[in-house]
Write an enzyme that holds these catalytic residues in place. Structure first.
Site, PDB file in Angstrom:
ATOM      1  N   MET A 182      -1.980  -0.310   4.772  1.00  0.00           N
ATOM      2  CA  MET A 182      -2.954  -1.307   5.196  1.00  0.00           C
ATOM      3  C   MET A 182      -2.369  -2.702   5.066  1.00  0.00           C
ATOM      4  O   MET A 182      -1.938  -3.104   3.986  1.00  0.00           O
ATOM      5  CB  MET A 182      -4.246  -1.220   4.370  1.00  0.00           C
ATOM      6  CG  MET A 182      -5.290  -2.281   4.789  1.00  0.00           C
ATOM      7  SD  MET A 182      -6.725  -2.381   3.706  1.00  0.00           S
ATOM      8  CE  MET A 182      -7.582  -0.889   4.196  1.00  0.00           C
ATOM      9  N   TRP A 183      -2.338  -3.429   6.170  1.00  0.00           N
ATOM     10  CA  TRP A 183      -2.074  -4.864   6.144  1.00  0.00           C
ATOM     11  C   TRP A 183      -3.393  -5.494   5.670  1.00  0.00           C
ATOM     12  O   TRP A 183      -4.293  -5.757   6.469  1.00  0.00           O
ATOM     13  CB  TRP A 183      -1.744  -5.365   7.531  1.00  0.00           C
ATOM     14  CG  TRP A 183      -0.334  -5.315   8.032  1.00  0.00           C
ATOM     15  CD1 TRP A 183       0.367  -6.380   8.502  1.00  0.00           C
ATOM     16  CD2 TRP A 183       0.545  -4.183   8.193  1.00  0.00           C
ATOM     17  NE1 TRP A 183       1.627  -5.993   8.928  1.00  0.00           N
ATOM     18  CE2 TRP A 183       1.767  -4.648   8.743  1.00  0.00           C
ATOM     19  CE3 TRP A 183       0.426  -2.828   7.895  1.00  0.00           C
ATOM     20  CZ2 TRP A 183       2.836  -3.809   9.011  1.00  0.00           C
ATOM     21  CZ3 TRP A 183       1.491  -1.988   8.170  1.00  0.00           C
ATOM     22  CH2 TRP A 183       2.682  -2.470   8.714  1.00  0.00           C
ATOM     23  N   ALA A 230      -0.750  -0.911   0.141  1.00  0.00           N
ATOM     24  CA  ALA A 230      -1.418  -2.165   0.477  1.00  0.00           C
ATOM     25  C   ALA A 230      -0.366  -3.251   0.653  1.00  0.00           C
ATOM     26  O   ALA A 230       0.394  -3.546  -0.274  1.00  0.00           O
ATOM     27  CB  ALA A 230      -2.395  -2.568  -0.625  1.00  0.00           C
ATOM     28  N   LYS A 231      -0.312  -3.821   1.842  1.00  0.00           N
ATOM     29  CA  LYS A 231       0.558  -4.964   2.097  1.00  0.00           C
ATOM     30  C   LYS A 231      -0.278  -6.223   1.892  1.00  0.00           C
ATOM     31  O   LYS A 231      -1.229  -6.473   2.628  1.00  0.00           O
ATOM     32  CB  LYS A 231       1.105  -4.908   3.517  1.00  0.00           C
ATOM     33  CG  LYS A 231       2.003  -6.082   3.895  1.00  0.00           C
ATOM     34  CD  LYS A 231       2.334  -6.060   5.385  1.00  0.00           C
ATOM     35  CE  LYS A 231       3.191  -7.260   5.749  1.00  0.00           C
ATOM     36  NZ  LYS A 231       3.330  -7.417   7.223  1.00  0.00           N
ATOM     37  N   VAL A 232       0.084  -7.000   0.880  1.00  0.00           N
ATOM     38  CA  VAL A 232      -0.691  -8.197   0.551  1.00  0.00           C
ATOM     39  C   VAL A 232       0.225  -9.401   0.440  1.00  0.00           C
ATOM     40  O   VAL A 232       1.421  -9.270   0.195  1.00  0.00           O
ATOM     41  CB  VAL A 232      -1.489  -8.033  -0.772  1.00  0.00           C
ATOM     42  CG1 VAL A 232      -2.454  -6.857  -0.689  1.00  0.00           C
ATOM     43  CG2 VAL A 232      -0.545  -7.887  -1.964  1.00  0.00           C
TER      44      VAL A 232
END
Length: 264
Positions: free
Chosen positions: A143-144, A176-178
């Site tokens: 998830m972006w 998770a891409k944060v």
């Protein structure tokens, strides 16, 4: 959530995703400083570097270029995306199905969610459909997780980034891409909120080698599992050099000084 350490997306439990979805998201402006970076083959060649665990592209790029690199590069298919021509509240069109991504040869899929946008509810429902279809195919989901919208004053505020990481966990993302929240302690909080979801740092705009590597080092030291990066690699004249350094920081957990020396 599915175990992903033994999937092509990971190497020794870590990730370095080379993202190249910017041609849709940002347009030609991202290729101006290094004109040759507009050629997808240049990024696919960079993705053959041993540090890169996967390359993330939209389906058109995957269709046109991935067949030539299938044996050397792992494919992460981005399922949604929006052009910078769109001027409304943050949203992202679903333009690829999980089924089609699997047909293209993708071993994982990616999906952008703009938490806080007026379109968040619809996007979360679209993510549900994609996530459940990915489970049927055994594909990890990245998830972006980008809080964004008219109600957000600061999308890199530590509490906002921690919320983004938690949202990815709650909705069933494997990764998770944060964005980097500004410090190691703030990233530690984001990692804690993500639970069993792996946290990777978004590369963001191009910066100096040292500044970029320091933020990556903070992420790894905070318990993050790697990086999803685009511009800080392919906007450089020599992408391989920064990938050599990232190999050291992410997989060898070397210092920034050691990584810069190894890349010389």
């Amino acid at each position: 959530m599915i175990p992903i350490d033994d999937t092509p997306l990971c190497r020794d439990g870590k990730l370095l995703i080379l993202a190249y979805d910017h041609g849709l998201e940002h347009g030609p402006v991202d290729f101006e400083d290094v004109p040759e970076s507009a050629d997808p083959e240049r990024t696919f060649e960079a993705a053959t570097h041993p540090a890169v665990t996967s390359v993330a592209v939209q389906k058109g790029i995957a269709e046109a270029y991935y067949p030539s690199y299938e044996g050397d590069v792992d494919l992460l298919a981005k399922l949604n995306g929006t052009s910078n021509l769109w001027m409304g509240e943050p949203d992202s069109a679903v333009n690829c199905s999980v089924e089609y991504a699997a047909e293209l040869g993708a071993s994982s899929v990616g999906f952008t969610l703009y938490g806080g946008s007026n379109h968040e509810i619809e996007m979360a429902e679209e993510f549900r459909t994609a996530q459940e279809a990915a489970r049927e195919h055994g594909l990890p989901v990245v998830m972006w997780s980008y809080p964004r919208g008219q109600g957000l004053k600061n999308d890199t505020k530590p509490s906002t980034i921690a919320y983004a990481a938690r949202q990815a966990l709650e909705l069933g993302a494997d990764v998770a891409k944060v964005k980097h929240p500004g410090s190691r302690s703030a990233m530690e909080d984001a990692v804690r909120m993500a639970g069993k979801t792996k946290v990777v740092m978004s590369g963001g705009s191009k910066r100096s080698d040292r500044a970029f590597l320091e933020s990556v080092k903070q992420t790894i030291d905070a318990g993050g599992k790697g990086l999803a990066v685009g511009r800080n690699v392919w906007q450089r004249e020599n992408p391989e050099r920064i990938l050599d350094a990232l190999e050291q920081v992410i997989f060898e957990e070397a210092s920034v000084e050691e990584a810069l020396a190894a890349a010389e």
